[in-house]
Motif scaffolding. Structure first.
Motif, short mmCIF file in Angstrom:
data_model
loop_
_atom_site.label_atom_id
_atom_site.label_comp_id
_atom_site.label_asym_id
_atom_site.label_seq_id
_atom_site.Cartn_x
_atom_site.Cartn_y
_atom_site.Cartn_z
N GLY A 55 0.80 -1.22 0.00
CA GLY A 55 0.00 0.00 0.00
C GLY A 55 0.83 1.27 0.00
N GLU A 56 2.03 1.18 -0.55
CA GLU A 56 2.97 2.28 -0.42
C GLU A 56 2.60 3.53 -1.23
N ALA A 57 1.69 3.39 -2.19
CA ALA A 57 1.26 4.54 -2.98
C ALA A 57 -0.08 5.09 -2.49
N GLY A 58 -0.50 4.70 -1.30
CA GLY A 58 -1.86 5.00 -0.87
C GLY A 58 -2.07 6.30 -0.14
N ILE A 59 -1.00 6.98 0.29
CA ILE A 59 -1.14 8.22 1.04
C ILE A 59 -0.32 9.30 0.34
N ASP A 60 -0.99 10.28 -0.21
CA ASP A 60 -0.34 11.29 -1.06
C ASP A 60 0.75 12.06 -0.32
N SER A 61 0.54 12.29 0.98
CA SER A 61 1.48 13.11 1.75
C SER A 61 2.72 12.34 2.22
N LEU A 62 2.77 11.03 1.97
CA LEU A 62 3.90 10.21 2.39
C LEU A 62 4.56 9.57 1.18
N ASP A 63 5.89 9.65 1.11
CA ASP A 63 6.58 8.98 0.02
C ASP A 63 6.50 7.47 0.23
N PRO A 64 6.59 6.68 -0.85
CA PRO A 64 6.41 5.23 -0.73
C PRO A 64 7.34 4.56 0.26
N ASP A 65 8.60 5.02 0.38
CA ASP A 65 9.53 4.38 1.30
C ASP A 65 9.12 4.55 2.75
N THR A 66 8.41 5.63 3.05
CA THR A 66 7.90 5.86 4.40
C THR A 66 6.55 5.19 4.57
N CYS A 67 5.72 5.29 3.55
CA CYS A 67 4.34 4.81 3.64
C CYS A 67 4.27 3.29 3.71
N GLY A 68 5.06 2.58 2.92
CA GLY A 68 4.96 1.12 2.88
C GLY A 68 5.14 0.46 4.23
N PRO A 69 6.24 0.75 4.96
CA PRO A 69 6.41 0.13 6.28
C PRO A 69 5.32 0.52 7.27
N LEU A 70 4.84 1.76 7.19
CA LEU A 70 3.77 2.19 8.08
C LEU A 70 2.49 1.40 7.82
N ARG A 71 2.14 1.24 6.57
CA ARG A 71 0.91 0.53 6.24
C ARG A 71 1.04 -0.97 6.53
N GLU A 72 2.24 -1.50 6.37
CA GLU A 72 2.45 -2.90 6.76
C GLU A 72 2.21 -3.07 8.25
N GLN A 73 2.76 -2.16 9.05
CA GLN A 73 2.58 -2.23 10.50
C GLN A 73 1.10 -2.14 10.86
N GLU A 74 0.38 -1.21 10.22
CA GLU A 74 -1.04 -1.08 10.50
C GLU A 74 -1.80 -2.34 10.11
N GLN A 75 -1.42 -2.97 8.98
CA GLN A 75 -2.12 -4.18 8.54
C GLN A 75 -1.91 -5.32 9.52
N ARG A 76 -0.71 -5.48 10.02
CA ARG A 76 -0.45 -6.55 10.98
C ARG A 76 -1.26 -6.34 12.26
N ALA A 77 -1.32 -5.09 12.74
CA ALA A 77 -2.10 -4.80 13.94
C ALA A 77 -3.59 -5.02 13.67
N SER A 78 -4.05 -4.64 12.50
CA SER A 78 -5.44 -4.81 12.11
C SER A 78 -5.83 -6.28 12.06
N ALA A 79 -4.97 -7.10 11.48
CA ALA A 79 -5.24 -8.54 11.38
C ALA A 79 -5.32 -9.18 12.75
N GLU A 80 -4.44 -8.75 13.64
CA GLU A 80 -4.41 -9.33 14.99
C GLU A 80 -5.73 -9.13 15.72
N VAL A 81 -6.40 -8.01 15.46
CA VAL A 81 -7.68 -7.72 16.12
C VAL A 81 -8.72 -8.80 15.82
N VAL A 82 -8.68 -9.38 14.61
CA VAL A 82 -9.68 -10.39 14.23
C VAL A 82 -9.11 -11.80 14.25
N GLY A 83 -8.00 -11.99 14.96
CA GLY A 83 -7.50 -13.33 15.18
C GLY A 83 -6.62 -13.89 14.09
#
Length: 250
Positions: A55-83
């Motif tokens: 999802g590295e191209a998903g936030i206009d205000s963040l360059d892909p190198d910054t955005c990709g790791p952030l969105r990966e972290q959010e996805q892992r936390a999101s998945a954990e919520v639903v087991g």
């Protein structure tokens, strides 16, 4: 001709143990079917996530190198919520995923690794909603959804992508269904009620993306969207909030 807009939705099959969800981006599953995933993991079923991009191209205000790791972290936390504890990324480029042999091979390899009975993906058709007056789908969703439907068969044929067998990934013919979330023509559903609150928290875990997407209060935005989505097919499912799928038997 059957009027599919009023035909009752059947219950999703329950006689399976392992599922693999394959989508294009972080948040794709949370916008569509996290409530169903929460119910499945509560019942002791195993669900793994595979995402084509970070999802590295998903936030206009963040360059892909910054955005990709952030969105990966959010996805892992999101998945954990639903087991869901297993989240993998295929590292295709966000926004320019190409349907083709490379994508099919990567998804077939994931299916061989995880050996699911149920494969889940997102709407692979050109539009969201009705064919006339609906919203145009993104090329990434179309490519990944279609490739997932194809890869479910590729995974079972040792002569398609024989290099996978050479890598120790034996063919897997155990996929019994592919379920498409967000389909314009759903056939089956899961009661969203038991997993509804966790689906809200799961989507809220994508905080950076949501705050970039809307000026609304994030929780208000998420609850309004998910409640509307779950109510969309309720009349076809005993007036129960529903996560709807188009089910393709294999």
């Amino acid at each position: 001709m059957i009027d599919t807009s009023t035909t009752q939705l059947d219950d999703m099959p329950g006689d399976w143990q392992r599922a693999l969800a394959v989508v294009a981006h972080p948040d794709d599953l949370e916008y569509g079917c996290a409530a169903a995933v929460a119910g499945w993991t509560d019942a002791g079923k195993e669900v793994a996530y595979v995402l084509a991009t970070r999802g590295e191209a998903g936030i206009d205000s963040l360059d892909p190198d910054t955005c990709g790791p952030l969105r990966e972290q959010e996805q892992r936390a999101s998945a954990e919520v639903v087991g869901v504890s297993t989240v993998e990324f295929l590292d295709h480029r966000d926004g320019v995923i190409e349907y083709g042999l490379g994508l099919r091979r990567d998804i077939a390899a994931a299916i061989r690794r995880h050996r699911p009975e149920l494969v889940i993906t997102l709407n692979h058709r050109d539009t969201w909603g009705p064919a006339v007056g609906g919203f145009w789908n993104t090329p990434d969703h179309v490519a990944v959804g279609r490739a997932t439907l194809d890869a479910a068969g590729d995974a079972g044929n040792r002569w398609i992508f024989p290099e996978l067998t050479e890598q120790g990934l034996e063919p897997w013919n155990g996929v019994r269904w592919v379920a498409v979330a967000g389909s314009n023509t759903p056939t089956h559903a899961v009661d969203a009620t038991p997993g509804a609150e966790r689906s809200v928290r799961s989507l809220l875990a994508h905080r950076a993306y949501i705050e970039a997407l809307t000026d609304q209060d994030p929780e208000e935005y998420v609850r309004t969207f998910l409640d509307g989505n779950n109510r969309r097919h309720a009349a076809r499912y005993g007036d129960r909030p529903a996560v709807a799928f188009e089910l393709f038997p294999r």
